[in-house]
Design an enzyme around this catalytic site. Sequence first.
Site, PDB file in Angstrom:
ATOM      1  N   LYS A  49       0.950  -1.123   0.051  1.00 18.61           N
ATOM      2  CA  LYS A  49       0.146   0.041  -0.257  1.00 18.61           C
ATOM      3  C   LYS A  49       0.950   1.347   0.119  1.00 18.61           C
ATOM      4  O   LYS A  49       0.548   2.143  -0.641  1.00 18.61           O
ATOM      5  CB  LYS A  49      -0.905   0.125   1.090  1.00 18.61           C
ATOM      6  CG  LYS A  49      -1.980  -1.190   1.371  1.00 18.61           C
ATOM      7  CD  LYS A  49      -2.698  -0.984   2.428  1.00 18.61           C
ATOM      8  CE  LYS A  49      -1.960  -1.079   3.929  1.00 18.61           C
ATOM      9  NZ  LYS A  49      -1.330  -2.288   4.390  1.00 18.61           N
ATOM     10  N   ARG A 101      -9.986   0.666   8.548  1.00 18.50           N
ATOM     11  CA  ARG A 101      -9.389  -0.529   9.012  1.00 18.50           C
ATOM     12  C   ARG A 101     -10.204  -1.534   9.657  1.00 18.50           C
ATOM     13  O   ARG A 101      -9.939  -2.685  10.077  1.00 18.50           O
ATOM     14  CB  ARG A 101      -8.226  -0.476  10.044  1.00 18.50           C
ATOM     15  CG  ARG A 101      -6.906   0.129   9.876  1.00 18.50           C
ATOM     16  CD  ARG A 101      -6.094  -1.038   9.064  1.00 18.50           C
ATOM     17  NE  ARG A 101      -4.625  -1.268   9.232  1.00 18.50           N
ATOM     18  CZ  ARG A 101      -3.653  -0.586   9.048  1.00 18.50           C
ATOM     19  NH1 ARG A 101      -3.855   0.433   8.194  1.00 18.50           N
ATOM     20  NH2 ARG A 101      -2.578  -1.074   9.359  1.00 18.50           N
ATOM     21  N   ARG A 155      11.443  -5.455   5.333  1.00 21.64           N
ATOM     22  CA  ARG A 155      11.241  -3.981   4.913  1.00 21.64           C
ATOM     23  C   ARG A 155      11.983  -2.982   5.569  1.00 21.64           C
ATOM     24  O   ARG A 155      12.525  -3.066   6.879  1.00 21.64           O
ATOM     25  CB  ARG A 155       9.636  -3.809   5.518  1.00 21.64           C
ATOM     26  CG  ARG A 155       9.385  -2.225   5.157  1.00 21.64           C
ATOM     27  CD  ARG A 155       7.971  -1.918   5.081  1.00 21.64           C
ATOM     28  NE  ARG A 155       7.187  -2.071   6.502  1.00 21.64           N
ATOM     29  CZ  ARG A 155       5.977  -1.900   6.524  1.00 21.64           C
ATOM     30  NH1 ARG A 155       5.156  -1.260   5.387  1.00 21.64           N
ATOM     31  NH2 ARG A 155       5.138  -2.113   7.609  1.00 21.64           N
ATOM     32  N   ARG A 215      11.100  -0.727  11.189  1.00 25.26           N
ATOM     33  CA  ARG A 215      10.177  -0.447  12.120  1.00 25.26           C
ATOM     34  C   ARG A 215       9.934  -1.402  13.289  1.00 25.26           C
ATOM     35  O   ARG A 215      10.175  -2.731  13.059  1.00 25.26           O
ATOM     36  CB  ARG A 215       8.820  -0.249  11.322  1.00 25.26           C
ATOM     37  CG  ARG A 215       8.352   1.003  10.963  1.00 25.26           C
ATOM     38  CD  ARG A 215       7.222   0.980  10.194  1.00 25.26           C
ATOM     39  NE  ARG A 215       5.977   0.121  10.405  1.00 25.26           N
ATOM     40  CZ  ARG A 215       4.644   0.214   9.825  1.00 25.26           C
ATOM     41  NH1 ARG A 215       4.652   0.692   8.769  1.00 25.26           N
ATOM     42  NH2 ARG A 215       3.931  -0.483  10.274  1.00 25.26           N
ATOM     43  N   ARG A 232      -0.696  -8.854  13.320  1.00 21.02           N
ATOM     44  CA  ARG A 232      -1.417  -7.726  12.470  1.00 21.02           C
ATOM     45  C   ARG A 232      -2.139  -8.379  11.372  1.00 21.02           C
ATOM     46  O   ARG A 232      -3.194  -7.960  10.816  1.00 21.02           O
ATOM     47  CB  ARG A 232      -0.133  -6.913  11.677  1.00 21.02           C
ATOM     48  CG  ARG A 232       0.233  -5.820  12.755  1.00 21.02           C
ATOM     49  CD  ARG A 232       1.675  -5.510  12.516  1.00 21.02           C
ATOM     50  NE  ARG A 232       1.727  -4.529  11.123  1.00 21.02           N
ATOM     51  CZ  ARG A 232       2.739  -4.293  10.650  1.00 21.02           C
ATOM     52  NH1 ARG A 232       4.133  -4.657  11.308  1.00 21.02           N
ATOM     53  NH2 ARG A 232       2.943  -3.400   9.646  1.00 21.02           N
TER      54      ARG A 232
END
Length: 212
Positions: free
Chosen positions: A13, A88, A123, A156, A167
């Site tokens: 995203k 969400r 990431r 992160r 998640r």
Amino acid sequence: MKLVLIGSPGAGKGTQAKVLSKHFDIAHISTGDLLREETSQKTELGLKIIDIMNSGELVSDEIVETLLANRVKRDDCKKGFILDGYPRNVKQAENLPSIVGEIEKVVLISVEDDLIVERMVGRRGCPKCGQMYHIKYNPPKEDGVCGVCGEALVQRKDDNEETVKNRLSVYHKSTAPIIDYYKNKGLLLEISGVGDIDEISKQLIDALEGAR
Ligand code: ADP
Ligand code: ADP
Ligand code: ZN
């Protein structure tokens, strides 16, 4: 143009929102970024939400709705915006028009669960310019250094295997129901988030240009 981008954590995203925001000259709004700004500045709100974010649960609707309402008032949203990771849950989706007006298109970027942990754990992001990388799928030219601005890349805290798994389960339980919600409204456009990043950007732009 008012767009919503949905997809599991790691679907791409943020990566694609950056491209779309440039192409359509609209603001890129990530509620995750807005919330991280609060935690990094250690505001009262930031301290309240830090544990929730690190666990991978959702922050309360009231908090994200207030942050969003303030964000869309800024000048860069005049031509429209792309919401990355918002709404969400169904409640947020139901309340959205009263905060930002009617949404034109909702794009679902779909990626199967098996690919997600590797994507998230690999990431890396640039804290200065926001450019996103992946150690294997989209590596910077120089290890650990942003190719755009030269800053050291960071990982992160919530991009670890345990939090990512939570998640993902939060996504299936709370967020996935908004897919049908938007399908029923005739707003949903689905594209695969697996494959070459630039190729996916092209498909997204073509689909959205066609829908205009
Ligand atoms: P999201 O915002 O949906 O959580 P990101 O855009 O941050 O996802 O992407 C998650 C990670 O996967 C990043 O490291 C990014 O570079 C990488 N990535 C994005 N798109 C692809 C793709 N099509 N193939 C492989 N890796 C990708
Ligand atoms: P990703 O794009 O990788 O899935 P985000 O940066 O969008 O992650 O979100 C990070 C965290 O911020 C989420 O795990 C959640 O705790 C919080 N968050 C972001 N957007 C929302 C939202 N719309 N409602 C509630 N919590 C949110
Ligand atoms: Zn950078």
